[in-house]
Motif scaffolding. Structure first.
Motif, PDB file in Angstrom:
ATOM      1  N   ARG A 121      13.161 -10.773   8.368  1.00 51.10           N
ATOM      2  CA  ARG A 121      12.853 -12.098   7.836  1.00 51.10           C
ATOM      3  C   ARG A 121      11.404 -12.236   7.390  1.00 51.10           C
ATOM      4  NH1 ARG A 121      17.075 -11.972  10.635  1.00 51.10           N
ATOM      5  NH2 ARG A 121      18.676 -13.580  10.615  1.00 51.10           N
ATOM      6  N   ALA A 122      10.704 -11.130   7.254  1.00 49.61           N
ATOM      7  CA  ALA A 122       9.298 -11.185   6.847  1.00 49.61           C
ATOM      8  C   ALA A 122       9.116 -11.140   5.335  1.00 49.61           C
ATOM      9  CB  ALA A 122       8.529 -10.024   7.482  1.00 49.61           C
ATOM     10  N   ASN A 123      10.222 -11.139   4.563  1.00 47.98           N
ATOM     11  CA  ASN A 123      10.160 -11.039   3.102  1.00 47.98           C
ATOM     12  C   ASN A 123       9.409  -9.785   2.656  1.00 47.98           C
ATOM     13  OD1 ASN A 123      11.605 -13.372   2.731  1.00 47.98           O
ATOM     14  ND2 ASN A 123       9.801 -14.683   2.503  1.00 47.98           N
ATOM     15  N   LEU A 124       9.584  -8.705   3.414  1.00 48.66           N
ATOM     16  CA  LEU A 124       8.868  -7.466   3.139  1.00 48.66           C
ATOM     17  C   LEU A 124       9.740  -6.468   2.395  1.00 48.66           C
ATOM     18  CD1 LEU A 124       6.180  -5.978   3.799  1.00 48.66           C
ATOM     19  CD2 LEU A 124       7.296  -5.099   5.840  1.00 48.66           C
ATOM     20  N   ILE A 125      11.029  -6.452   2.673  1.00 47.22           N
ATOM     21  CA  ILE A 125      11.912  -5.439   2.120  1.00 47.22           C
ATOM     22  C   ILE A 125      12.118  -5.638   0.621  1.00 47.22           C
ATOM     23  CG2 ILE A 125      14.181  -4.373   2.359  1.00 47.22           C
ATOM     24  CD1 ILE A 125      12.244  -4.003   4.705  1.00 47.22           C
ATOM     25  N   GLU A 126      12.117  -6.883   0.170  1.00 42.09           N
ATOM     26  CA  GLU A 126      12.288  -7.140  -1.262  1.00 42.09           C
ATOM     27  C   GLU A 126      11.149  -6.518  -2.061  1.00 42.09           C
ATOM     28  OE1 GLU A 126      12.925 -10.931  -4.322  1.00 42.09           O
ATOM     29  OE2 GLU A 126      12.631 -11.251  -2.171  1.00 42.09           O
ATOM     30  N   LYS A 127       9.914  -6.676  -1.571  1.00 43.61           N
ATOM     31  CA  LYS A 127       8.768  -6.072  -2.259  1.00 43.61           C
ATOM     32  C   LYS A 127       8.818  -4.555  -2.172  1.00 43.61           C
ATOM     33  CE  LYS A 127       5.866 -10.071  -1.230  1.00 43.61           C
ATOM     34  NZ  LYS A 127       4.647 -10.573  -0.544  1.00 43.61           N
ATOM     35  N   LEU A 128       9.240  -4.031  -1.034  1.00 43.32           N
ATOM     36  CA  LEU A 128       9.333  -2.584  -0.870  1.00 43.32           C
ATOM     37  C   LEU A 128      10.361  -1.992  -1.827  1.00 43.32           C
ATOM     38  CD1 LEU A 128       8.591  -0.016   0.704  1.00 43.32           C
ATOM     39  CD2 LEU A 128      10.355  -0.618   2.364  1.00 43.32           C
ATOM     40  N   PHE A 129      11.525  -2.628  -1.947  1.00 42.98           N
ATOM     41  CA  PHE A 129      12.556  -2.119  -2.852  1.00 42.98           C
ATOM     42  C   PHE A 129      12.088  -2.171  -4.300  1.00 42.98           C
ATOM     43  CE2 PHE A 129      16.276  -3.212  -5.555  1.00 42.98           C
ATOM     44  CZ  PHE A 129      16.914  -1.981  -5.503  1.00 42.98           C
ATOM     45  N   LYS A 130      11.433  -3.247  -4.687  1.00 41.89           N
ATOM     46  CA  LYS A 130      10.952  -3.375  -6.065  1.00 41.89           C
ATOM     47  C   LYS A 130       9.911  -2.308  -6.389  1.00 41.89           C
ATOM     48  CE  LYS A 130       8.766  -6.640  -9.266  1.00 41.89           C
ATOM     49  NZ  LYS A 130       8.186  -8.004  -9.422  1.00 41.89           N
ATOM     50  N   VAL A 441       1.855  -0.159  -9.653  1.00 44.71           N
ATOM     51  CA  VAL A 441       2.968   0.235  -8.788  1.00 44.71           C
ATOM     52  C   VAL A 441       2.444   0.673  -7.418  1.00 44.71           C
ATOM     53  CG1 VAL A 441       4.834   1.906  -8.481  1.00 44.71           C
ATOM     54  CG2 VAL A 441       4.458   0.858 -10.714  1.00 44.71           C
ATOM     55  N   PHE A 442       1.325   1.423  -7.442  1.00 43.89           N
ATOM     56  CA  PHE A 442       0.743   1.852  -6.167  1.00 43.89           C
ATOM     57  C   PHE A 442       0.264   0.659  -5.348  1.00 43.89           C
ATOM     58  CE2 PHE A 442      -3.134   3.046  -3.793  1.00 43.89           C
ATOM     59  CZ  PHE A 442      -2.550   3.904  -2.869  1.00 43.89           C
ATOM     60  N   LYS A 443      -0.283  -0.350  -6.004  1.00 47.34           N
ATOM     61  CA  LYS A 443      -0.715  -1.546  -5.283  1.00 47.34           C
ATOM     62  C   LYS A 443       0.478  -2.280  -4.669  1.00 47.34           C
ATOM     63  CE  LYS A 443      -3.677  -4.050  -7.666  1.00 47.34           C
ATOM     64  NZ  LYS A 443      -4.298  -4.639  -8.887  1.00 47.34           N
ATOM     65  N   LEU A 444       1.617  -2.274  -5.390  1.00 48.11           N
ATOM     66  CA  LEU A 444       2.821  -2.870  -4.819  1.00 48.11           C
ATOM     67  C   LEU A 444       3.290  -2.091  -3.589  1.00 48.11           C
ATOM     68  CD1 LEU A 444       4.899  -3.715  -8.044  1.00 48.11           C
ATOM     69  CD2 LEU A 444       3.840  -5.340  -6.464  1.00 48.11           C
ATOM     70  N   LEU A 446       1.391  -0.261  -1.684  1.00 48.34           N
ATOM     71  CA  LEU A 446       0.393  -0.451  -0.636  1.00 48.34           C
ATOM     72  C   LEU A 446       0.600  -1.780   0.082  1.00 48.34           C
ATOM     73  CD1 LEU A 446      -2.126   1.032   0.474  1.00 48.34           C
ATOM     74  CD2 LEU A 446      -3.510  -0.393  -1.038  1.00 48.34           C
ATOM     75  N   ALA A 447       0.951  -2.820  -0.672  1.00 46.87           N
ATOM     76  CA  ALA A 447       1.129  -4.138  -0.069  1.00 46.87           C
ATOM     77  C   ALA A 447       2.425  -4.247   0.724  1.00 46.87           C
ATOM     78  CB  ALA A 447       1.097  -5.213  -1.157  1.00 46.87           C
ATOM     79  N   SER A 448       3.452  -3.452   0.350  1.00 51.13           N
ATOM     80  CA  SER A 448       4.748  -3.581   1.015  1.00 51.13           C
ATOM     81  C   SER A 448       4.974  -2.508   2.073  1.00 51.13           C
ATOM     82  CB  SER A 448       5.876  -3.517  -0.020  1.00 51.13           C
ATOM     83  OG  SER A 448       5.818  -2.291  -0.740  1.00 51.13           O
ATOM     84  N   PHE A 449       4.551  -1.272   1.774  1.00 47.38           N
ATOM     85  CA  PHE A 449       4.863  -0.173   2.688  1.00 47.38           C
ATOM     86  C   PHE A 449       3.796   0.031   3.755  1.00 47.38           C
ATOM     87  CE2 PHE A 449       4.566   4.438   3.643  1.00 47.38           C
ATOM     88  CZ  PHE A 449       5.743   4.545   4.364  1.00 47.38           C
ATOM     89  N   PHE A 450       2.529  -0.177   3.421  1.00 53.92           N
ATOM     90  CA  PHE A 450       1.459   0.121   4.371  1.00 53.92           C
ATOM     91  C   PHE A 450       1.575  -0.693   5.665  1.00 53.92           C
ATOM     92  CE2 PHE A 450      -2.871  -0.581   6.015  1.00 53.92           C
ATOM     93  CZ  PHE A 450      -3.194   0.732   6.328  1.00 53.92           C
ATOM     94  N   ILE A 487       2.251 -13.279   8.655  1.00 51.66           N
ATOM     95  CA  ILE A 487       1.346 -13.001   7.527  1.00 51.66           C
ATOM     96  C   ILE A 487       2.068 -13.151   6.197  1.00 51.66           C
ATOM     97  CG2 ILE A 487       0.037 -11.175   6.392  1.00 51.66           C
ATOM     98  CD1 ILE A 487      -0.747 -10.169   9.159  1.00 51.66           C
ATOM     99  N   TYR A 488       3.241 -12.557   6.086  1.00 52.46           N
ATOM    100  CA  TYR A 488       3.938 -12.602   4.802  1.00 52.46           C
ATOM    101  C   TYR A 488       4.496 -13.986   4.510  1.00 52.46           C
ATOM    102  CZ  TYR A 488       3.446  -7.674   3.817  1.00 52.46           C
ATOM    103  OH  TYR A 488       2.916  -6.451   3.513  1.00 52.46           O
ATOM    104  N   ARG A 489       4.886 -14.717   5.524  1.00 55.15           N
ATOM    105  CA  ARG A 489       5.291 -16.101   5.296  1.00 55.15           C
ATOM    106  C   ARG A 489       4.108 -16.953   4.842  1.00 55.15           C
ATOM    107  NH1 ARG A 489      10.646 -17.614   4.646  1.00 55.15           N
ATOM    108  NH2 ARG A 489      11.920 -16.175   5.846  1.00 55.15           N
ATOM    109  N   PHE A 490       2.927 -16.673   5.403  1.00 51.66           N
ATOM    110  CA  PHE A 490       1.733 -17.414   4.992  1.00 51.66           C
ATOM    111  C   PHE A 490       1.379 -17.110   3.534  1.00 51.66           C
ATOM    112  CE2 PHE A 490      -2.913 -17.531   4.483  1.00 51.66           C
ATOM    113  CZ  PHE A 490      -3.142 -18.885   4.725  1.00 51.66           C
ATOM    114  N   ILE A 491       1.507 -15.835   3.142  1.00 48.60           N
ATOM    115  CA  ILE A 491       1.210 -15.471   1.748  1.00 48.60           C
ATOM    116  C   ILE A 491       2.173 -16.177   0.797  1.00 48.60           C
ATOM    117  CG2 ILE A 491       1.198 -13.559   0.105  1.00 48.60           C
ATOM    118  CD1 ILE A 491       0.234 -11.762   2.380  1.00 48.60           C
ATOM    119  N   SER A 492       3.455 -16.178   1.162  1.00 46.70           N
ATOM    120  CA  SER A 492       4.442 -16.853   0.306  1.00 46.70           C
ATOM    121  C   SER A 492       4.184 -18.358   0.254  1.00 46.70           C
ATOM    122  CB  SER A 492       5.852 -16.578   0.828  1.00 46.70           C
ATOM    123  OG  SER A 492       6.134 -15.193   0.841  1.00 46.70           O
ATOM    124  N   ALA A 493       3.862 -18.956   1.396  1.00 44.13           N
ATOM    125  CA  ALA A 493       3.599 -20.396   1.421  1.00 44.13           C
ATOM    126  C   ALA A 493       2.334 -20.751   0.650  1.00 44.13           C
ATOM    127  CB  ALA A 493       3.489 -20.870   2.871  1.00 44.13           C
TER     128      ALA A 493
END
Length: 677
Positions: A121-130, A441-444, A446-450, A487-493
């Motif tokens: 529920r951290a909205n992390l997997i969508e960014k990782l898949f993309k 793409v690398f920045k994406l 880095l933000a999702s996988f790291f 953290i990821y909910r705060f970024i989305s909000a």
């Protein structure tokens, strides 16, 4: 018509199980109440057959196990002493339930499950898949490959099959269908990739198996790491070959779908240089551009190169590290004099009496007799003492020489030069290929996988390297999942409403914790009740002599180790069709585990084979829970039969992986043997 076929298939399986049991059961002895040892054993086999049929009919597994265990255990006690049967079966229930409650290993299950639901529920997997499908855009079958890789990464953070399949069904299936993918290929990639959580740590299955078989969960996690990577690699290889062989089943991404929108700074610098590294390096000297933003982007662009350099430096340090020499010279010399005095060679055997003082055995002197003074012992010779002193003086010098020799680094081995050449070539290639699109793409990535990689390393690394127990690491992982979700909910909000980001984050996080806690309690209660029920069932099965009958039957076949392993894995593979992995582990593993010492099979290796084999429990119809998870979130035109058909090739790949693991046991046993010698 499809439902009718499935019902007929299920009823046929029940008849195949029940008819032989009914034929060979001594019903007359049961009716008369005169049960001997053989009759009790037949009763145990009847109990085993009835539990399989009851589960196939849809009865709750845990309570069915408990009820049948209590009833058949009462029959076993009643055949010995009817007066005490009621008290004995109640005592058995209490003892077995308490033994499950006092098992510390099971505490890790709710913590790992809670971590998984939070990460989901951290909205992390969508960014990782993309980011993955953009980075793999040139690979044949890029979307399916990205789906499997995302599932493998997500499995290391959750271990929950249903959550992975459901989430990837919502993210990846619509994207693959829009890209023109065949429904069977798309469904097979999602369900097979989602089931990797059964094998890849932190797998709940491995915890359950470890608690059932008495095997270290830490060693199971270390052993399952490379087989999980191998299986994911075989899945990826199959998808790439299929997409290359039949492109119409998995069309490549169009040029428009590969385009990544550039931020304003990259758009301004792109005309100056095609390469992002050289463009950003030149922009550092341009006073018209914002220096902090340019420096940050330049640092991000050189991170891959810095990572390669750091890895090469670490490998050099490990390859040339001096050999650790433990100097025991001083310890030997300290006890040298004592050893020489007390351990002098003697002609007497080890059973000889100790030496005695002759003067102490003389009779006491009579009155008036002269009392002779005992002779003083002969003075020790100075030569040995001097030798010891000279040796002791020489010891520090020898120790210093040894330390100096050990401090010298070893010569660089040949394999490091090969790795260095490959690393430098990779460094040049990465720097040359770092375009503005690839930088984004690398920045994406880095933000999702790291962040996910940090969580995985913190949890699994602390377990594998012995820094924490699985329960402690699971607690850290649960806290890390909570922080990631926040953290990821705060970024989305903040992106949606910057003025009310904190309040929205707190509200969302409260709902996430509430929902995750409920799902965790539901899953953990199911597993713990299964353990209680299986413990009572196994005790009753042993009381009836069922284990003894199975053991005698297997030993009477005259099997060698290879034949026994083939038979056991075949039985588990067939059981995976009508039953789930939890039922197979808690019911049938207590039957197989006592047979392993008879054939010289390591329970750790057997557990890895079982974990790899039980992937079929989620991919084999008619149960195939992964198919039902995917069907629940798929479009209406995607049928269950299409999902089943897409699973079949991946089931074949699982059998290939199982054969590879059995043929090359080092795939699973090398890491545990290296870390836990």
């Amino acid at each position: 018509m499809r439902i009718r076929k499935e019902l007929w298939f299920g009823f046929a399986l029940m008849v195949i199980i029940l008819v032989p049991v009914a034929m060979y059961t001594p019903w007359t002895s049961f009716i008369d109440g005169h049960l001997d040892h053989a009759d009790l054993g037949a009763l145990g086999l009847l109990m085993l057959a009835l539990i399989v049929v009851a589960i196939m009919l849809g009865f709750p597994t845990a309570f069915t196990l408990m009820g049948m265990g209590v009833f058949f255990g009462w029959l076993a006690y009643r055949s010995v002493n009817p007066a005490l049967a009621n008290q004995q079966i109640l005592d058995l229930m209490v003892q077995r339930a308490y033994s499950v409650m006092s098992n510390d290993v099971l505490i890790a299950i709710p913590l790992f499950v809670f971590m998984g639901y939070l990460v989901e529920r951290a909205n992390l997997i969508e960014k990782l898949f993309k980011s993955l499908h953009l980075s793999l855009a040139r690979v044949p079958g890029a979307l399916a490959v990205a789906t499997i890789v995302t599932c493998a990464i997500f499995a290391t953070a959750t271990g929950i099959v249903g959550a992975v399949v459901t989430l990837m069904g919502l993210l990846a299936l619509p994207a693959m269908l829009r890209a023109g993918y065949n429904i069977k290929v798309a469904a097979g990639a999602i369900t097979a990739g989602g089931c990797l959580g059964i094998l890849i740590p932190p797998s709940v299955l491995l915890i359950v198996y470890g608690a059932t078989a008495g095997v270290s969960v830490v060693k199971l996690y270390a052993g399952a790491f490379f087989p999980g990577i191998m299986l994911a690699g075989l899945y990826v290889g199959y998808v790439i070959v299929l997409a290359k062989w039949k492109p119409h089943l998995a069309p490549p991404l169009s040029a428009a779908e590969r385009v990544v929108p550039l931020p304003p700074l990259s758009q301004a610098l792109a005309p100056r240089s095609r390469n992002a590294l050289t463009g950003l390096f030149g922009a550092l000297r341009d006073p018209a551009l914002p220096k902090p933003q340019v420096a940050t982007q330049f640092f991000v662009s050189v991170l891959p190169a810095l990572s390669i350099i750091a890895l090469l430096v670490l490998l050099y340090g490990a390859a040339t590290a001096p050999t650790a020499v433990v100097d025991t010279t001083g310890l030997v010399q300290s006890g040298g004099a004592i050893s020489s005095a007390e351990d002098a060679p003697s002609d007497a055997s080890g059973l000889a009496e100790p030496p005695q003082d002759e003067s102490a055995l003389q009779e006491p002197p009579k009155d008036g007799a002269e009392v002779k003074e005992p002779q003083a012992p002969q003075a020790a010779q100075p030569a040995p003492a001097a030798a010891d002193a000279s040796a002791a003086v020489a010891a520090p010098a020898a120790a210093d020489t040894t330390a100096a020799a050990a401090a010298e680094r070893l010569p660089v081995p040949l394999w490091y030069w090969i790795v260095l050449a490959v690393g430098l070539a990779s460094l040049v290639l990465v720097c040359w290929l770092m375009s503005w699109q690839r930088l984004e793409v690398f920045k994406l990535l880095l933000a999702s996988f790291f962040p996910l990689a940090v969580l995985i390393i913190a949890v699994l690394g602390s377990i594998v390297f012995g820094l924490a127990t699985p329960t402690e690491a699971a607690a850290v992982g649960a806290l890390g999942g909570l922080v990631l979700a926040g953290i990821y909910r705060f970024i989305s909000a903040r992106q949606a409403n910057p003025d009310n980001a904190v309040a929205a984050t707190v509200k969302d996080l409260g709902g996430i914790i509430k929902e995750s806690s409920f799902l965790t309690a539901k899953t953990s209660a199911m597993v713990c009740w299964l353990f209680v029920g299986s413990s009572i069932f196994s005790a009753s099965f042993a009381l009836l002599g069922g284990q003894e009958i199975v053991e005698r039957w297997v030993l009477s076949l005259g099997l060698n180790t290879v034949q026994f392993m083939l038979l056991s894995q075949f039985i588990i593979f067939i059981l995976g069709w009508p039953l789930e992995w939890t039922e197979i582990i808690v019911i049938f593993m207590p039957i197989f585990i006592p047979l392993l010492p008879k054939f010289g099979v390591d329970p750790l290796f057997f557990g890895l084979l079982v974990a790899l084999n039980l992937q079929t429990a989620f991919l084999s119809p008619p149960v195939a829970m992964a198919a039902f998870y995917l069907k629940g979130v798929s479009p209406p035109h995607v049928t269950l039969n299409q999902i089943f058909a897409g699973m079949i090739p991946f089931m074949g790949i699982q059998l290939i992986a199982l054969a590879l693991l059995y043929a090359f046991p080092a795939i699973g046993l090398w890491l545990p043997s290296l870390l836990y010698k």
